[in-house]
Design a protein around this motif. Structure first.
Motif, short mmCIF file in Angstrom:
data_model
loop_
_atom_site.label_atom_id
_atom_site.label_comp_id
_atom_site.label_asym_id
_atom_site.label_seq_id
_atom_site.Cartn_x
_atom_site.Cartn_y
_atom_site.Cartn_z
N GLY A 18 0.80 -1.23 0.00
CA GLY A 18 0.00 0.00 0.00
C GLY A 18 0.83 1.28 0.00
O GLY A 18 0.34 2.35 -0.36
N VAL A 19 2.09 1.19 0.41
CA VAL A 19 2.98 2.36 0.35
C VAL A 19 3.29 2.68 -1.12
O VAL A 19 3.45 3.83 -1.50
CB VAL A 19 4.30 2.09 1.12
N ILE A 20 3.34 1.62 -1.94
CA ILE A 20 3.76 1.78 -3.33
C ILE A 20 2.57 2.06 -4.25
O ILE A 20 2.62 2.92 -5.12
CB ILE A 20 4.48 0.50 -3.82
N THR A 21 1.50 1.30 -4.04
CA THR A 21 0.35 1.41 -4.95
C THR A 21 -0.92 1.00 -4.20
O THR A 21 -0.86 0.52 -3.05
CB THR A 21 0.56 0.50 -6.18
N PRO B 251 3.06 3.44 -9.45
CA PRO B 251 3.83 3.22 -8.21
C PRO B 251 4.46 4.51 -7.70
O PRO B 251 5.19 5.19 -8.43
CB PRO B 251 4.89 2.21 -8.63
#
Lengths: 390, 140
Positions: free
Chosen positions: B37-40, B110
């Protein structure tokens, strides 16, 4: 020796190239230049470079750093004078670097990364110290290129590998860590020595990476400005541990200076500096974020006694990434900056929102504080014209 | 009983990932989802390919960091993102299966690459209602 005290992005750093061009030269081709840089500089999550390294080339790169890159045709021998350690960190031991770290790096040479890493075309909008600016080759209205990135996946993996190894080994060395992130080992222990060899290889990876990115940048500029040379002003890292001699208790001693988010800032006359820069002190390169300005400072004599010749490296975040995406949308940030004449090129709108200029503290205030504390002297202010973000 | 869910928490320049679940395994799986979830948006990641992971560490907390670092490594090395995680633990040995797909920049957008899971605010604890929470700060 602390792996946590160096951090995950070993030898993350900044280099600035002088273009010999003015803003007027760049304005006429700005959009095309931004698009070419974006096409040629691999950036962002999942991106791969054009240089693919397998053994033994990987080990040669880890031993040779930017010197290796120059020997492979990336850049010029004269660049090396303007890089810390003359472009090659001695004592690197590629055999101390895990296979995972090497595998992670295989396709990542010559990539920018993401987050706060960037390549910017910038204009010198203010000169604070004309004498030093002259020595550095900076004039008001000049255009420079600044690259901010590090040792990519290889450095990140070395960080993860040794953080664990040092935490697990700490009881053996009778080290009580107040916080596991401060993972350490005695310098002369097998763990400490192993980390030192691997970390130095990580430094070389970052130096080689920035050298390859420089080569790609020069190719793009050569297309638009066939006579532009793009000489390297300086390359300096802000996540390292280095052996340096400093005055401690009135004695000069070799110290293992850990700098995490701190820029080395050698003052005038330091023997490590090349002859052309020695009278001025080392260039201290401080990056901003897209719409915000960046600064070039010079190392001072006082910084030696105050901070073992160290200065700041940037402003740091003022708010979380989540808060930034709540406040801004990537498209909106790009449009607003385009209205101010700053072209952003990035594969990720969310990434741009997270890196919005307003998400960072005021870099000018940070730099002024460093100047007032005599850690480094302000030389020039840079404002972005083009920013390629990962 | 603690329901399976994840969240992020603020930490200076970086970001914290936290997972909750009725079991330690479920909390570890949710923390991995928080990391994605940090990335996408994890919902955008299709579970097309399966990747197995094994790790071992002296205690729960180092095992969590190892698990997340194994995920970071597989994402970086394979240029993939992951959406579904099945975690099994025997003592301090973890065996997991992750499902995901190759990064599609246009669709996943991302935001940032994760450099590694740090030991800052690293905790694995039982919750008051008998479940588990696992968390740490990740370096971006």
């Amino acid at each position: 020796m602390s792996a946590g005290g160096v951090g995950f992005d070993i030898s993350c750093g900044v280099r600035t190239l002088l273009t010999g061009l003015t803003r007027k030269d760049v304005e006429s081709v700005k959009k095309a230049l931004a698009d070419s840089l974006y096409r040629q500089i691999p950036a962002g999550v999942g991106s791969t470079g054009r240089v693919h390294l397998e053994r033994p080339d990987m080990d040669a790169m880890l031993r040779g750093g930017a010197q290796w890159a120059v020997s492979q045709g990336f850049g010029f021998a004269e660049d090396l004078n303007r890089i810390e350690e003359h472009g090659c960190m001695n004592g690197a031991e590629p055999e101390r670097v895990s296979e995972q770290a090497k595998r992670r790096q295989k396709d990542e040479m010559g990539t920018l990364g993401s987050g706060n890493h960037y390549l910017e075309v910038q204009e010198v909008t203010r000169v604070y110290d004309g004498r030093i600016a002259g020595i550095y080759g900076l004039r008001h209205g000049d255009v420079v290129v600044t690259i901010h990135c590090g040792s990519r996946g290889l450095g990140h993996q070395i960080g993860a590998d040794f953080l664990k190894e040092m935490v697990v080994a700490a009881p053996k060395y009778h080290l009580e860590l107040p916080e596991r992130e401060l993972a350490s080992a005695p310098i002369n222990s097998p763990t400490g020595q192993k980390y030192l060899g691997a970390m130095r290889a990580g430094i070389n990876c970052a130096l080689a990476n920035r050298q390859i990115l420089t080569h790609l940048t020069r190719k793009v500029f050569a297309h638009h400005f066939p006579t532009a040379k793009l000489a390297l002003l300086y390359d300096v890292s802000h996540n390292t541990c280095k052996v340096e001699e400093h005055l401690l208790d009135n004695k000069r001693r070799p110290l293992y200076v850990h700098r995490k988010g701190a820029t080395r800032a050698f003052g005038p006359g330091h023997p490590e500096l090349c002859a052309e820069l020695r009278a001025a002190g080392q260039p201290v390169l401080i990056g901003g974020s897209m719409g915000t300005c960046s600064y070039i400072l010079a190392g001072t004599t006082e910084s030696e006694g105050e901070a073992f010749s160290s200065a700041v490296h940037g402003a740091g975040r003022a708010m979380s990434r989540h808060e930034a995406t709540r406040r801004w949308q990537g498209r909106q940030v790009m449009d607003e900056l385009a209205g101010r004449g700053i072209l952003i090129r990035s594969p990720s709108a969310r990434g741009v929102a997270e890196e919005a200029p307003g998400a960072y503290k005021d870099v000018s205030a940070v730099v002024e504080a460093a100047d007032h504390a005599h850690l480094a002297r302000m030389v020039a202010k840079l404002e972005p014209l083009i920013c390629v973000k990962g | 009983m603690t329901a399976e869910h994840w969240e992020h928490f603020h930490h200076q320049a970086d970001i914290g990932v936290r997972g909750f679940g009725p079991t330690k395994e479920a909390a570890f799986a949710q923390t991995a989802l928080a990391l994605t979830g940090v990335i996408t948006d994890p919902e955008e990641v299709k579970p097309q390919e399966m990747v197995p992971v094994v790790c071992e560490a002296p205690d729960d907390e180092l095992l969590l960091a190892d698990w997340l670092n194994a995920l970071v490594y597989e994402m970086a090395h394979r240029k993939m993102l992951f959406h579904r995680f099945e975690v099994k633990m025997t003592g301090h040995r973890l065996q997991a299966t992750m499902w995901g797909e190759t990064v599609d920049v246009a669709r996943h957008q991302p935001a940032v690459e994760i450099k590694g899971a740090t030991y800052t605010e690293l905790r694995v604890r039982p919750t008051e209602d008998g479940g588990w929470v696992a968390q740490c700060v990740v370096d971006v």
